[in-house]
Structures are given as C-alpha cells and as structure tokens.
Design an enzyme around this catalytic site. Structure first.
Site, PDB file in Angstrom:
ATOM      1  N   GLU A  31       0.872  -1.171   0.000  1.00 17.43           N
ATOM      2  CA  GLU A  31       0.000   0.000   0.000  1.00 17.43           C
ATOM      3  C   GLU A  31       0.914   1.228   0.000  1.00 17.43           C
ATOM      4  OE1 GLU A  31      -2.796   0.246   3.244  1.00 17.43           O
ATOM      5  OE2 GLU A  31      -3.676   2.069   2.406  1.00 17.43           O
ATOM      6  N   ARG A 256       5.654 -13.216   9.709  1.00 20.16           N
ATOM      7  CA  ARG A 256       6.274 -11.901   9.543  1.00 20.16           C
ATOM      8  C   ARG A 256       7.673 -11.906  10.135  1.00 20.16           C
ATOM      9  NH1 ARG A 256       2.250  -7.813   8.524  1.00 20.16           N
ATOM     10  NH2 ARG A 256       3.553  -6.074   9.166  1.00 20.16           N
ATOM     11  N   LYS A 266       4.688   0.160   9.568  1.00 21.37           N
ATOM     12  CA  LYS A 266       4.633   1.422   8.844  1.00 21.37           C
ATOM     13  C   LYS A 266       4.024   2.530   9.678  1.00 21.37           C
ATOM     14  CE  LYS A 266       2.813  -0.152   4.794  1.00 21.37           C
ATOM     15  NZ  LYS A 266       2.414  -0.100   3.404  1.00 21.37           N
TER      16      LYS A 266
HETATM   17  P1  ATP Z   1       2.890  -2.719   8.372  1.00 21.41           P
HETATM   18  O1  ATP Z   1       2.092  -3.784   9.071  1.00 21.41           O
HETATM   19  O2  ATP Z   1       4.332  -2.681   8.695  1.00 21.41           O
HETATM   20  O3  ATP Z   1       2.279  -1.378   8.485  1.00 21.41           O
HETATM   21  P2  ATP Z   1       1.666  -3.628   6.002  1.00 21.41           P
HETATM   22  O4  ATP Z   1       1.558  -5.097   6.089  1.00 21.41           O
HETATM   23  O5  ATP Z   1       0.455  -2.836   6.300  1.00 21.41           O
HETATM   24  O6  ATP Z   1       2.896  -3.136   6.850  1.00 21.41           O
HETATM   25  P3  ATP Z   1       1.642  -3.549   3.153  1.00 21.41           P
HETATM   26  O7  ATP Z   1       1.993  -2.428   2.250  1.00 21.41           O
HETATM   27  O8  ATP Z   1       0.240  -3.979   3.254  1.00 21.41           O
HETATM   28  O9  ATP Z   1       2.199  -3.188   4.608  1.00 21.41           O
HETATM   29  O10 ATP Z   1       2.599  -4.775   2.882  1.00 21.41           O
HETATM   30  C1  ATP Z   1       2.848  -5.350   1.629  1.00 21.41           C
HETATM   31  C2  ATP Z   1       3.194  -6.797   1.840  1.00 21.41           C
HETATM   32  O11 ATP Z   1       4.329  -6.930   2.700  1.00 21.41           O
HETATM   33  C3  ATP Z   1       2.071  -7.556   2.482  1.00 21.41           C
HETATM   34  O12 ATP Z   1       1.855  -8.723   1.735  1.00 21.41           O
HETATM   35  C4  ATP Z   1       2.565  -7.890   3.858  1.00 21.41           C
HETATM   36  O13 ATP Z   1       2.087  -9.148   4.244  1.00 21.41           O
HETATM   37  C5  ATP Z   1       4.073  -7.901   3.689  1.00 21.41           C
HETATM   38  N1  ATP Z   1       4.756  -7.548   4.933  1.00 21.41           N
HETATM   39  C6  ATP Z   1       4.642  -6.396   5.631  1.00 21.41           C
HETATM   40  N2  ATP Z   1       5.390  -6.418   6.744  1.00 21.41           N
HETATM   41  C7  ATP Z   1       6.015  -7.622   6.767  1.00 21.41           C
HETATM   42  C8  ATP Z   1       6.922  -8.265   7.674  1.00 21.41           C
HETATM   43  N3  ATP Z   1       7.350  -7.661   8.775  1.00 21.41           N
HETATM   44  N4  ATP Z   1       7.353  -9.512   7.367  1.00 21.41           N
HETATM   45  C9  ATP Z   1       6.938 -10.119   6.250  1.00 21.41           C
HETATM   46  N5  ATP Z   1       6.088  -9.580   5.361  1.00 21.41           N
HETATM   47  C10 ATP Z   1       5.614  -8.351   5.606  1.00 21.41           C
END
Ligand code: ATP
Ligand code: MG
Length: 543
Positions: A31, A256, A266
C-alpha cells in the site's frame, strides 16, 4: 544465494507436478502509504525469488484502494527500493487500474443477491458484528431488493451520499464463527482526490474484496501474504467464487519478520518521521530500505539476510546481529581498508625530521584488485584517544602508555615520553620518540612492541564527521509505548580525521576504517565537509 526449501516452495512444486498450474505468477502488493521496511523485504524477496526459481514472474501492484493515506511520493520510493534490491517487476500495476472492473463485479454480486447497500453507520456495523463468542445481528437493510440495491449502489457511485452514509456489504453469514464473514463491507464512500484516479471515484473497494479479484485478473497463481491474513482466506475464496472469476488464485500465508530493538510497522515508522524523532524515512537509523541504504547497507547483504532467516508459518524475531553479520560478510573482501581517527589526540614524534614519508600500501590484502595508495607518515600524527592511557593498567593493555612502546601500523615503533595538558586538565598532545630501525617491513625483530595502533598523519589528514549509531529502540518490547523505548544515544556525531586517499570519495561509497568499523559516505557529504555513517562495527558486540 538461492532461496532455501520452504513450505511455499514445496506447494509450488506440487502444484506444477500435479498440473494445477502451468507456471508460477506472484505479486508484491504494497500500500503506497509509507516507505518499505526490512520486513517488506521478506515479502519482496520471497515473491521474486520463488517466481524466478520456477521461471515465472512477479508483478508489483500498488494496493491503492484507500485514498486517505496514499500518496504518489510513496509509489516512487517503493519502486526505487524494489529496483535497489535488484528486482524487476514483470508489470507495475495499481489496484486503481481495476476500479471499473471491480465495480462491475460488485454489481454482479448485487444481481446475484449476495451483496446489499447498508445504511448502518460504521459504529453500528461494528456493534452489529457480534464478538468471538456471540453471533452478529443482521442489518435491517439486509433484505433490500436487488433493484433497490442496484439503484442505491449507482447513486453511491454518482456521489449522491456523504462519506459513511452508506456502504455496500457482502451478504454472507452473520453467525459465522469467522467474524470476517459477517457481512463484510466491500465498498465505502470517500470524497477525496485519489493520487491516480483524481475525482473520478467517490466509492472505494475494501482490500479484502479488491485483492482476490486483482490477483485473479492478473493470473496470479500463488498470492503470498503475512499471517494476519489467515482468517481472511475464506473470504478471499468466497469473492473469487461468487464473482465467478475464470482464474482461481490461492492465498498462502507466511510468518512476519521482526528484528530485535526495531520498530517494524509502517504506522509507527510514520509517527517517528512525523514527530521529528528521526530526520526522515531515510534516516540511517530507520529500518526502512531507504534508511538502511543511506546507512550503507548493500542490497546483497539484505537479500542474503532475508534468505538466511528462512520462511515459516510463524512470526519470528531475528537478532539484529544477524543483519550486521550479513553486511560484514558481504563487505569483508570488497572494501578498501583505510585509516580514520574518530576521537583524535595529536602525537608529536620529537626525534623525527620535519618531513613526510610515503608508505605504499595496498588497500585490502585480501583483494589486490582494489589497488594501493600512498599513506603519508610524518612528525605529527593523530591517534585514537582511547589508544592512550597514562599508566599501563595491566598486562592486557596492548596500546600506548607513558614509557611504553607500540607500533604505529605500517610505520615505526614509537614510545610515549610526555603528556601535554590543556588548562582544564584534559590531554592536549603527546610527545613521543621513534626508533628508525623498527621500520615496518625491515625485518626488525629485536624487540616486540606492546601493541599496534593506527594513525593518520596530521598535515595531510582531512577533517571528517562521523555518525555513530545505536539501535533506535532500547528493547524489543512492542507492548511498551514507542516513545518511552527511544534510545537517547541512537545517534552520536564525532569530529575526526581520515587519511587523504579517502578524500575523493563518492556518495554511498563504503570503506573499512581499520579498527573502527564499516562506514559509508553520507549523501550530504561534500568536499570540505566529509561525512561518514558507521554501518556496523567490525566485530559483533555480542561475542
Ligand atoms: P505494516 O504492518 O508494517 O504497516 P503492512 O503489512 O500494512 O505493513 P503492506 O503495504 O500492506 O504493509 O505490505 C505489503 C506486503 O508486505 C504484504 O503482503 C505484507 O504481508 C508484507 N509484509 C509487511 N510487513 C512484513 C513483515 N514484517 N514480514 C513479512 N512480510 C511483511
Ligand atoms: Mg497491510
């Protein structure tokens, strides 16, 4: 380094063997509401490396269905990060590219009688939803006729209603044990300019609805995401089925990645930037890919770190030492080994002539391709303040003290004879003598020095600023308030000197400063104001 065997790779192998799929297509769906962090690198590396293993491909798809938080500056930053990691998406797409199709599919759900326009407010929707132990309550708008729903949904699109006044919901099961299936909202009204579609739309699909449809349209075979989506998988499958999508993608979840003493969300990283706790998303202390890059991390070290952490079905917290080691392993044979003094004291060699001497020295004995340079030596040199103590404390002290002889690396044995003090009692400079017979490389072996310390020659030395970092957070306890966990010593700046050969460095160039650590030239560094970021110390403080 190749991706190791993991449960998703096994699933892909089976799917190919059983002809469930012709090839592997994955996607990375960030996103665009902040910068990517190293947790995202796990998702990026996993998607791209797995697809590559099977000669498939990966799309980059910006999940831009919530215009409130999204911005095109983040789109550019994310593209740059992925490129930096060395990956080229097969297609760069936006969730918003599919708004028209997504709308049509929502209309189809209404026509099938499995979606309805609901007038409940957000709070009411939540309270009607029930809890883990209590079933939900049906919305009074659940049984509107197809005609009425079609009309209302069209009016939602046409901007007839205010934000929050109406939603479109899937009609599934208000008593399902999986709360995600209790008539989830699939469209909401938001009157705001979208970074891609401008003011064309005022209704936006929810992620759970849009995502499986986008995966299907793109022919994604394995839709990989982190564990928090496990309970959304049924919904994912439900939308694919109800929308009668010709291609059926499947969702798989992995754990994760978290790192000790690091905030990896984020939302919190955004707060650190907005509250001014850090200097921006590319602050060298940030776990963002932009921050790690500025600090001096190589993309190879990040990839090999990610690959070495493996992939499993549980969330994991990995020691930051592992990341640091990955950088050391990457840089050890690749960087110039040069001299810098971070906290200088001047040492005057009283019996040395008024001249400078040129020491011809290769940059890295493990990699002669890096060439050599001239290291000047002379009557006045800078040494590290911590390499001198007035009285040798014990036999373990392998550095300089009064009356003690050490080798200045690649030069001579010197003996410290006198300390000159400032008025405040601090050390101003040291007076020493050298022994001409002890020149490095001369074969002199009549005495052994008490140790070896490094120096830079004072007349030719270039002043430099060094940024030294500690983790941003004092602990890994994510239950504690982030602001209380901030490490007050996370950024320390010191003024010192470097040997002249380092002077014409370019931004981002990495060095090993002997005994001090791996450093990278900061983006703000310029002639006359050289700035270096310490990436990591040479040895793990762990051992
Ligand atoms: P955050 O939780 O840090 O705010 P998010 O998951 O909302 O991040 P997205 O932009 O939705 O951020 O993430 C894009 C992809 O990255 C998603 O498929 C998510 O599952 C993956 N992702 C995000 N953080 C991690 C992490 N710490 N480890 C593994 N994959 C991750
Ligand atoms: Mg998310």
């Amino acid at each position: 380094m190749e991706i190791q065997s993991n449960f998703i790779k096994t699933i892909m192998e089976e799917d190919i063997k059983n002809k469930k799929v012709d090839g592997i297509i994955t996607r990375f769906p960030p996103e665009p509401n902040a910068y990517l962090h190293i947790g995202h690198a796990r998702a990026i590396v996993t998607n791209f490396e797995l697809a590559r293993q099977f000669d498939g491909y990966t799309n980059l798809r910006f999940d831009d269905t919530n215009p409130v938080k999204e911005d095109s500056s983040f789109v550019d930053a994310i593209k740059e990060d992925i490129k930096w990691l060395g990956y080229t998406p097969n297609n760069i797409l936006f969730g918003s590219d599919y708004f028209e199709q997504t709308y049509e599919l929502a209309v189809r759900l209404i026509q099938k009688g499995v979606a309805y326009v609901c007038d409940l407010s957000q709070e009411q929707v939540s309270s009607y939803r029930g809890t883990l132990t209590e079933p939900g309550k049906e919305s009074p708008y659940r049984n509107r006729s197809v005609e009425e729903n079609l009309l209302l949904f069209k009016q939602m699109r046409d901007g007839k209603f205010k934000d929050g006044e109406k939603t479109l919901r899937a009609k599934i099961d208000m008593s399902s044990p999986n709360i995600n299936l209790r008539d989830p909202v699939i469209y909401r009204i938001i009157h705001i300019t979208h970074h891609n579609t401008g003011d064309k739309w005022c209704i936006y699909p929810m992620y759970d609805f849009a995502h499986p449809l986008q995966d299907s349209i793109e022919g994604v075979t394995h839709s990989l995401c982190s564990l928090e989506y496990v309970d959304h998988r049924v919904l994912y499958d439900w939308f694919v089925e109800q929308c009668e999508m010709p291609h059926i993608p499947h969702q798989y979840e992995f754990g994760r990645l978290n790192i000790t003493n690091t905030i990896m969300s984020k939302r919190y990283l955004k707060q650190l930037v907005e509250k001014g706790v850090v200097k921006g998303y590319d602050d060298p202390r940030m776990p963002t890919l932009a921050g790690l890059r500025r600090r001096g991390y190589t993309s190879d070290s990040i990839k090999s770190f990610i690959l070495s952490t493996g992939l499993s079905r549980i969330n994991s917290t990995v020691s930051s030492e592992m990341l640091e080691n990955s950088l050391r392993n990457d840089l050890v044979g690749k960087t110039k080994r040069v001299y810098a003094i971070l906290d200088p004291i001047k040492l005057i060699i009283t019996n040395y002539p008024d001249q400078t001497e040129a020491i011809d020295l290769e940059y890295n004995p493990e990699n002669l391709e890096l060439g050599s340079r001239i290291l000047p030596f002379g009557k006045e040199v800078y040494i590290e303040r911590t390499d001198f103590i007035e009285e040798k404390p014990n036999k373990h002290w392998k550095r300089l003290s009064l009356g003690i002889e050490v080798r200045l690396m690649h030069a001579y044995f010197i003996k410290c004879n006198e300390v000159i003090y400032n008025e405040d009692g601090s050390i101003k400079e040291l007076l020493a003598t050298y022994d001409v017979l002890t020149k490095s490389g001369s074969g002199f072996n009549e005495r052994k020095p008490n140790g070896n310390i490094h120096f830079v020659e004072a007349k030719t030395a270039l002043p430099a600023t060094f940024n030294l970092f500690e983790p941003l957070m004092v602990d890994s306890d994510s239950d504690r308030d982030m602001m209380e966990r901030l490490n007050p010593n996370s950024w320390k700046t010191v003024q010192g000197f470097i040997e002249p050969s380092v002077g014409n460095t370019f931004k981002g160039e990495r060095f090993q400063f002997v005994r001090e650590g791996y450093f990278a030239t900061d983006y703000d560094s310029k002639e006359g104001n050289l700035i270096f970021n310490r990436i990591v110390e040479l040895k793990s403080s762990y051992n």
